[in-house]
Design a protein around this motif. Sequence first.
Motif, short mmCIF file in Angstrom:
data_model
loop_
_atom_site.label_atom_id
_atom_site.label_comp_id
_atom_site.label_asym_id
_atom_site.label_seq_id
_atom_site.Cartn_x
_atom_site.Cartn_y
_atom_site.Cartn_z
N ARG A 3 0.83 -1.20 0.00
CA ARG A 3 0.00 0.00 0.00
C ARG A 3 0.87 1.25 0.00
O ARG A 3 0.61 2.20 -0.74
N VAL A 19 -7.84 3.44 0.85
CA VAL A 19 -7.73 2.14 0.18
C VAL A 19 -8.79 1.22 0.75
O VAL A 19 -8.92 1.09 1.98
N PHE A 59 -8.09 2.09 -4.72
CA PHE A 59 -7.76 3.41 -4.22
C PHE A 59 -8.89 4.36 -4.61
O PHE A 59 -9.16 4.57 -5.80
#
Length: 327
Positions: free
Chosen positions: A227, A290, A285
């Motif tokens: 991430r 997220v 996203f």
Amino acid sequence: MKIATLQFSPHLGAVPQNLSHATALLSPLKPNSIDLLVLPELAFTGYNFPSLASITPYLEPTTAGPTTEWCIATAVRLGCHVIAGYPETHTDPTTEQTTQYNSTVTVSPTGSILANYRKAFLYYTDETWASEGPSGSAANPGTYTDTAVPFFVGTLGALGKVGHGVCMDINPYRFTAPWTDYEFAKTMLAHDVRLVVLSMAWLTHRLPEEIEADPGTPDMETVAYWRHRFLPFLEASMEREILVVFANRCGVEGNVVGVAHVENGVQVEEGDRVCYAGSSCVMKFQQGGVRMFERGEGVGILGKGEEGVLVVDTEKTAKYALQSGPV
């Protein structure tokens, strides 16, 4: 769009067995039930080769070896696009020079070859046998410039515009470039890519005993790292939604430094051993955050040691927020 990732633990060098095992794992999927199937990096050969000599018996001609043949057959059978990693050997017809790459092949639902991507940012294991992909950074070996486009960005049939990379591509170049360069993520944003696909053989620092004790739980430290390597997407997602597919492998793998032996028809390697993080998933996203899709009654992410197929329907709401963690 329905996206599937196949996460499994291939045995190093056991290509026929790995092909059969992957096919068996996919048996629950019905024809035309998914749009895209993504497999890991070096999906059927295994990854942890310590030298060119050790991987040479398993090198495949450009889009013409066992991996491509399997992808074509699977794509046609399932009626979907298929992306899988393989070790490529390519001979330039003009110079007759042979070069090896850590590559992926993309096949259409009709069995046509749509793309052959060559990994641009090499991990140290790759550097023992492979060259950087020929676009962008490889035009000036050992150098990366932000004006180059070393990664794949292009139209893949009905999938539309897709950005594609392999594992180390999302890291700083050779771990020497600044962490905040975000070369891969910024390239995807510059080309307004909304679907990013990654084939991976991502390692974990966890011990094999930890994986075996709890294979169904994801390695969330790894997921948090992934991430973070797409941090530029967070700001951009206020204006556009972006999907990132992480197709990783799992399992523990040796290499061929030591003397190998055969157990039940499968080669067992002795020597250095590495452990893979699994945890394949699809991140969305959006709106500065997220989110993850659902899988049955829970979050759509495979365990760190789990073999199987993850299928997510990107038309459905991504229900689960992925919180930031330490990197």
